[in-house]
Motif scaffolding. Structure first.
Motif, PDB file in Angstrom:
ATOM      1  N   ARG A 208       0.834  -1.210   0.000  1.00 29.06           N
ATOM      2  CA  ARG A 208       0.000   0.000   0.000  1.00 29.06           C
ATOM      3  C   ARG A 208       0.869   1.261   0.000  1.00 29.06           C
ATOM      4  N   ARG A 209       1.945   1.262   0.789  1.00 24.14           N
ATOM      5  CA  ARG A 209       2.851   2.417   0.822  1.00 24.14           C
ATOM      6  C   ARG A 209       3.505   2.627  -0.533  1.00 24.14           C
ATOM      7  N   ALA A 210       3.938   1.532  -1.160  1.00 23.22           N
ATOM      8  CA  ALA A 210       4.562   1.636  -2.482  1.00 23.22           C
ATOM      9  C   ALA A 210       3.570   2.183  -3.502  1.00 23.22           C
ATOM     10  N   ALA A 211       2.329   1.731  -3.433  1.00 18.15           N
ATOM     11  CA  ALA A 211       1.305   2.212  -4.372  1.00 18.15           C
ATOM     12  C   ALA A 211       1.035   3.702  -4.159  1.00 18.15           C
ATOM     13  N   ARG A 212       0.979   4.131  -2.897  1.00 16.31           N
ATOM     14  CA  ARG A 212       0.738   5.555  -2.598  1.00 16.31           C
ATOM     15  C   ARG A 212       1.905   6.407  -3.097  1.00 16.31           C
ATOM     16  N   LEU A 213       3.130   5.958  -2.857  1.00 18.04           N
ATOM     17  CA  LEU A 213       4.303   6.687  -3.345  1.00 18.04           C
ATOM     18  C   LEU A 213       4.337   6.714  -4.873  1.00 18.04           C
ATOM     19  N   ALA A 214       3.946   5.613  -5.510  1.00 15.78           N
ATOM     20  CA  ALA A 214       3.916   5.566  -6.979  1.00 15.78           C
ATOM     21  C   ALA A 214       2.935   6.595  -7.527  1.00 15.78           C
ATOM     22  N   ARG A 215       1.789   6.747  -6.865  1.00 19.13           N
ATOM     23  CA  ARG A 215       0.823   7.775  -7.298  1.00 19.13           C
ATOM     24  C   ARG A 215       1.415   9.173  -7.153  1.00 19.13           C
ATOM     25  N   GLN A 216       2.134   9.414  -6.063  1.00 14.53           N
ATOM     26  CA  GLN A 216       2.760  10.723  -5.852  1.00 14.53           C
ATOM     27  C   GLN A 216       3.863  10.976  -6.887  1.00 14.53           C
ATOM     28  N   ILE A 217       4.623   9.950  -7.206  1.00 15.72           N
ATOM     29  CA  ILE A 217       5.661  10.081  -8.241  1.00 15.72           C
ATOM     30  C   ILE A 217       5.008  10.391  -9.579  1.00 15.72           C
ATOM     31  N   GLY A 218       3.920   9.675  -9.888  1.00 16.40           N
ATOM     32  CA  GLY A 218       3.203   9.904 -11.142  1.00 16.40           C
ATOM     33  C   GLY A 218       2.649  11.316 -11.235  1.00 16.40           C
TER      34      GLY A 218
ATOM     35  N   GLY B 122      13.066  20.758 -14.963  1.00 14.15           N
ATOM     36  CA  GLY B 122      14.054  21.199 -13.986  1.00 14.15           C
ATOM     37  C   GLY B 122      13.534  21.261 -12.565  1.00 14.15           C
ATOM     38  N   GLY B 123      12.210  21.110 -12.387  1.00 15.68           N
ATOM     39  CA  GLY B 123      11.650  21.088 -11.040  1.00 15.68           C
ATOM     40  C   GLY B 123      12.133  19.845 -10.302  1.00 15.68           C
ATOM     41  N   TRP B 124      12.234  19.936  -9.003  1.00  8.75           N
ATOM     42  CA  TRP B 124      12.717  18.795  -8.252  1.00  8.75           C
ATOM     43  C   TRP B 124      11.984  18.667  -6.932  1.00  8.75           C
ATOM     44  N   GLY B 125      12.075  17.514  -6.345  1.00  6.89           N
ATOM     45  CA  GLY B 125      11.442  17.250  -5.063  1.00  6.89           C
ATOM     46  C   GLY B 125      11.903  15.901  -4.559  1.00  6.89           C
ATOM     47  N   ASP B 126      11.401  15.509  -3.423  1.00  8.23           N
ATOM     48  CA  ASP B 126      11.746  14.194  -2.916  1.00  8.23           C
ATOM     49  C   ASP B 126      10.627  13.632  -2.068  1.00  8.23           C
ATOM     50  N   LEU B 127      10.664  12.330  -1.917  1.00  7.65           N
ATOM     51  CA  LEU B 127       9.734  11.589  -1.074  1.00  7.65           C
ATOM     52  C   LEU B 127      10.580  10.653  -0.225  1.00  7.65           C
ATOM     53  N   VAL B 128      10.061  10.225   0.911  1.00  6.23           N
ATOM     54  CA  VAL B 128      10.792   9.280   1.744  1.00  6.23           C
ATOM     55  C   VAL B 128       9.938   8.036   1.936  1.00  6.23           C
TER      56      VAL B 128
ATOM     57  N   ILE C   3      13.564   9.174  -2.193  1.00 13.07           N
ATOM     58  CA  ILE C   3      13.363   9.109  -3.637  1.00 13.07           C
ATOM     59  C   ILE C   3      13.500  10.535  -4.138  1.00 13.07           C
ATOM     60  N   VAL C   4      14.639  10.840  -4.763  1.00 15.70           N
ATOM     61  CA  VAL C   4      14.879  12.182  -5.286  1.00 15.70           C
ATOM     62  C   VAL C   4      14.298  12.227  -6.696  1.00 15.70           C
ATOM     63  N   LEU C   5      13.443  13.213  -6.959  1.00 13.70           N
ATOM     64  CA  LEU C   5      12.772  13.343  -8.252  1.00 13.70           C
ATOM     65  C   LEU C   5      13.239  14.606  -8.965  1.00 13.70           C
TER      66      LEU C   5
ATOM     67  N   GLY D 142      14.774   9.844 -11.443  1.00 14.14           N
ATOM     68  CA  GLY D 142      15.054   9.879 -10.022  1.00 14.14           C
ATOM     69  C   GLY D 142      16.272   9.099  -9.610  1.00 14.14           C
ATOM     70  N   GLN D 143      16.507   9.132  -8.315  1.00 17.23           N
ATOM     71  CA  GLN D 143      17.612   8.424  -7.702  1.00 17.23           C
ATOM     72  C   GLN D 143      17.184   8.029  -6.299  1.00 17.23           C
ATOM     73  N   LEU D 144      17.569   6.844  -5.860  1.00 18.34           N
ATOM     74  CA  LEU D 144      17.249   6.382  -4.512  1.00 18.34           C
ATOM     75  C   LEU D 144      18.467   6.592  -3.625  1.00 18.34           C
TER      76      LEU D 144
END
Length: 135
Positions: A37-47, A77-83, A70-72, A58-60
């Motif tokens: 479930r966490r992976a699916a939620r993060l995948a939606r945020q990445i998408g 040129g926009g960037w962000g990250d998730l943990v 997860i560096v995006l 990205g890069q892990l």
């Protein structure tokens, strides 16, 4: 004299109606389902990030016990990250989202990042011990 009977603790039922070991055997299943479930939620945020920025790469980055970042970097040129809580969850999320992963954050990937006045001011403040550097 009263009769007594030996009872095997593994035959005892817990409150859920499962044997004493039944609840324990479900724990790995629950952890796996939670990780999925966490992976699916993060995948939606990445998408969503990729959609806003015309695509993403990205890069892990392993953070230790804290998890994996997860560096995006967007195509614009926009960037962000998730943990993510674990490297496996981060990798799964990236795969589900179709994110192109780089081994390190240098060269081609780093060159795509566009920073604005806020970042430059923050970096200067940290270097000079200013307002941002005291936190």
């Amino acid at each position: 004299m009263a009769e007594t009977q030996q009872v095997d603790p593994s035959d005892q039922s817990d409150e859920s109606g499962q044997g004493a070991e039944g609840g324990e055997s479900r724990a790995p299943d629950r952890r796996a389902a939670r990780a999925e479930r966490r992976a699916a939620r993060l995948a939606r945020q990445i998408g969503a990030f990729a959609q806003r920025h015309g695509g993403a790469e990205g890069q892990l980055a392993y953070l230790g016990q804290s998890g994996t970042r997860i560096v995006l970097v967007g195509e614009d040129g926009g960037w962000g990250d998730l943990v993510a809580p674990t490297y496996a969850v981060a990798r799964s999320a990236a795969e589900k989202a179709g994110l192109t992963l780089h081994e390190s954050f240098d060269g081609e990937l780093a060159a795509k990042v566009r920073t604005g006045p806020y970042e430059w001011k923050r970096m200067a403040g940290i270097q000079l011990g200013g307002r941002y550097g005291s936190r």
